[in-house]
Design an enzyme around this catalytic site. Structure first.
Site, PDB file in Angstrom:
ATOM      1  N   LYS A  87      -2.754   4.350  -5.929  1.00 39.21           N
ATOM      2  CA  LYS A  87      -3.940   3.669  -5.405  1.00 39.21           C
ATOM      3  C   LYS A  87      -5.207   4.517  -5.415  1.00 39.21           C
ATOM      4  CE  LYS A  87      -2.591  -0.509  -3.859  1.00 39.21           C
ATOM      5  NZ  LYS A  87      -3.307  -1.775  -4.039  1.00 39.21           N
ATOM      6  N   ASP A  89      -1.861  -1.936   3.324  1.00 35.33           N
ATOM      7  CA  ASP A  89      -0.454  -1.809   3.693  1.00 35.33           C
ATOM      8  C   ASP A  89      -0.039  -0.341   3.707  1.00 35.33           C
ATOM      9  OD1 ASP A  89       0.479  -4.507   4.071  1.00 35.33           O
ATOM     10  OD2 ASP A  89       0.164  -4.813   1.936  1.00 35.33           O
TER      11      ASP A  89
END
Length: 409
Positions: A79, A126
């Site tokens: 990410k 998340d």
């Protein structure tokens, strides 16, 4: 759309896949600035592309490659690629800098310090996306606010707090999509900069940059496969939450291999599958997932598709699949306790979803029709992305070493 409902796996085959040009914002030329910025980082190294010959032999295909994103920037997940690029673009936009010429180290110069101190970033996550934003912002001395949905692991929250000196992390009592809405409200209320990895009407610019940032790992994988003597993969399986990563990687590879595209399959948890649901409704629009929303695949627990990438997945994916949690756990064990001679890949619940899916679909006789329809055979070259490592080490150990979520007989 043709739908299959077979034990464990569900599949929708896209009979209307486009053969036209891929998305313009994901051509190799359009994303070269993201790759340039990543490569300029002192800590940049291409993550390993692991060839699993033992697994390929077991599953009767020519080759299996797994891109191991647990090695990315020390973040244990991919990410940071999107977060770093988008955050850099936001800073350049606000400070009037040229993002085509700047490198990240330029933003760390003392003369920019005072201006940067006034910038506060906010996001919902998340786990892995928020960690990437906190990491990038911390290197600039900026404050971040990270909101996590209910049920998030406290270990994941602590990992974010530990990576940023000014990282404020809260686990909310709402689901992921409502956590995103809350982050957007807080940005509006406080004048913070929202860096979110999904899009909606009126919020497209930043997520587009994030999606472009993800393509660096796809570009690396394509070059690594070629260096191994293989011109292209024949099959690419991508896991999806909102679909930002899967749409970005698919769009890039659809452009790169436009003359001979691989088979692209999208894999989601059966309990929260917004891309599958959108394909199932088949009216061209994105639709929210139905189901309980409970899954061990925390990074894929997203109920609403990303508006930027849904059209890519709608038009260029060959098939959409869902799988139960024990299939993802099976993938973790296939990678963590590999076939003899294969290197180990430490892959978390979301990272191993496609390996588990592929292992079941290719390895069990009841899926012979699915294999025929996806053209999976002894000549296939399969590319998978392990998008995270053991981001929850306690849970990882229970699954890989203690047999939690074992495959049913």
């Amino acid at each position: 759309m043709k739908e299959h409902n077979v034990p464990w796996l569900h599949a929708i085959l896209n009979k209307h896949r486009s053969t036209g040009h891929g998305p313009e914002f994901l051509t190799p030329d359009a994303v070269k600035n993201a790759e340039r910025l990543h490569k300029a980082l002192p800590t940049y190294q291409p993550t390993p592309l692991v060839r699993l010959d033992g697994l390929a032999k077991m599953l009767n295909v020519r080759a299996v490659y797994v891109k191991d994103e647990s090695k990315r920037f020390g973040l244990n997940a991919f990410k940071g690629l999107g977060g770093l690029y988008a955050l850099t673009k936001v800073v350049c936009r606000e400070l009037g800098l040229d993002p085509e010429k700047i490198v990240f180290s330029d933003l760390q110069k003392p003369e920019l310090h005072e201006k940067l101190q006034s910038m506060v970033f906010v996001t919902a996550t998340d786990g892995n996306h928020g960690k990437g934003i906190a990491w990038a912002a911390d290197q600039l001395g900026c404050e971040t606010h990270v909101y996590m949905p209910k049920g998030s692991s406290e270990l994941r929250a602590e990992a974010i707090r530990g990576i940023g000196r000014k990282s404020n992390v809260r686990i909310l009592d709402v689901g992921y999509d409502d956590a995103v809405r809350y982050a957007a409200e807080m940005a509006e209320k406080n004048g913070w900069f929202l860096v979110q990895d999904t899009s909606w009407d009126g919020y497209e610019e930043v997520p587009l940059w994030i999606v472009q940032g993800y393509t660096t790992m796809a570009a690396e994988a394509a070059e690594q496969i070629k260096a191994d003597g293989v011109e292209r993969p024949t099959h690419v399986f991508l896991q999806a939450g909102v679909g930002a990563m899967s749409g970005g990687v698919l769009g890039y590879l659809a452009n790169r291999y436009e003359d001979n595209r691989p088979f692209f399959g999208i894999v989601e948890p059966e309990t929260v599958a917004c891309i599958y649901r959108s394909a199932e409704v088949a009216d061209g629009a994105p639709h929210a997932a139905t189901g309980s929303g409970e899954t061990i695949m925390a990074g894929l627990n997203c109920g609403e598709p990303c508006g930027i990438t849904w059209p890519i997945l709608r038009d260029f994916a060959d098939a959409y699949y869902t799988c139960p949690d024990f299939v993802a756990a099976y993938g973790m064990r296939l990678l963590g306790a590999p076939c003899a001679g294969d290197p180990q890949v430490i892959s978390g619940e979301s990272g191993a979803a496609t390996t588990g899916f592929f292992g079941v679909a290719a390895g069990k006789p009841e899926y012979a029709e699915l294999r025929r329809e996806m053209g999976l055979d002894e000549n296939s070259v399969v590319l998978l992305f392990s998008t995270e490592g053991d981001t929850d080490p306690v849970h990882y150990n229970k699954i890989v070493h203690e047999g939690l979520f074992a495959m049913p007989d």
